[in-house]
Scaffold this motif. Structure first.
Motif: not given
Length: 237
Positions: A69-85
């Motif tokens: 859940a934590k990594l999913d939240d982080l991934a969504r935040d990054l996706a909004a910046r055109n970035l990914s883990l």
């Protein structure tokens, strides 16, 4: 605290390259809790083993729902910046048996502490994600993420989450986030991928126990090979 930047080389990522770690007994000295070792002085690693599966650590088994859940939240935040883990980071941090492994092996009480995306102070559009810190914040490790998809590991003596919060609140700190030269000097490249960082960190912390009261000659072959880089030939004769 880490020593000065002398001896570091420029990495392909545009930052000086150095490995921040503690001693390996008589085989590699350390003047303080940590020291910055020139990256080219380190034992080479076999890059073919870094497949993202962490087989050298037993492989990933099961998922930790809270971490997912934590990594999913982080991934969504990054996706909004055109970035990914990077996938190796996700695999490690969400695996029920791998998550926390670096904390467990650390001889200096480092602990996992994953931050939200933090803007790079030297490169617009790039972000830092803190994932590991020393217990006294002598050194902090981050993923460095670029919009090109490039991801690598850096370390710094600065906690950028604190630095940005202090700037926002109008508090004074010893660091000037607007000084590009100062900030570039504060960020050092240390691994081309998260898995390679984790592997070297895991090896070196296990070796510390072996050379500080253990028997290096009884180490399993990969660890013996790593230490042989520093040891005189007769040690493993």
């Amino acid at each position: 605290m880490p020593d000065e930047r002398s001896g570091s080389v420029l990495s392909s990522a545009g930052f000086d390259a150095a490995w921040c770690a503690t001693d390996l007994g008589e085989y590699r000295a350390c003047r303080y809790t940590y020291e910055r070792y020139p990256y080219e002085s380190l034992p080479p690693l076999d890059s073919s083993q870094f497949t993202g599966a962490f087989q050298w650590l037993g492989g990933a088994r099961g998922l930790d729902p809270e971490q997912v859940a934590k990594l999913d939240d982080l991934a969504r935040d990054l996706a909004a910046r055109n970035l990914s883990l990077p996938q190796d980071f996700v695999t490690f941090q969400t695996s029920a048996n791998l998550y926390g492994s670096l904390d467990d092996v650390s001889v200096t009480c480092c602990w996992t502490d994953i931050s939200q995306p933090l803007p790079s102070p030297v490169e617009p559009g790039s972000f830092l994600v803190r994932f590991l810190r020393d217990q006294q914040d002598c050194v902090i490790w981050y993923l460095y993420l670029r919009s090109s998809g490039e991801a690598f590991v850096v370390h710094s003596h600065l906690d950028y989450e604190y630095e940005y919060e202090a700037q926002r609140d109008g508090e004074e700190t010893e660091s000037d986030l607007d000084d590009a030269e100062e900030q570039t000097a504060a960020i050092l490249w240390c691994a081309p991928s998260f898995e390679e960082f984790a592997h070297r960190f895991w090896i070196e912390n296990r070796l510390w126990h072996a050379v500080n009261g253990g028997d290096p000659a009884r180490l399993e072959p990969p660890l013996r090979d790593y230490l042989r880089h520093y040891a005189p030939p007769e040690v493993f004769a």
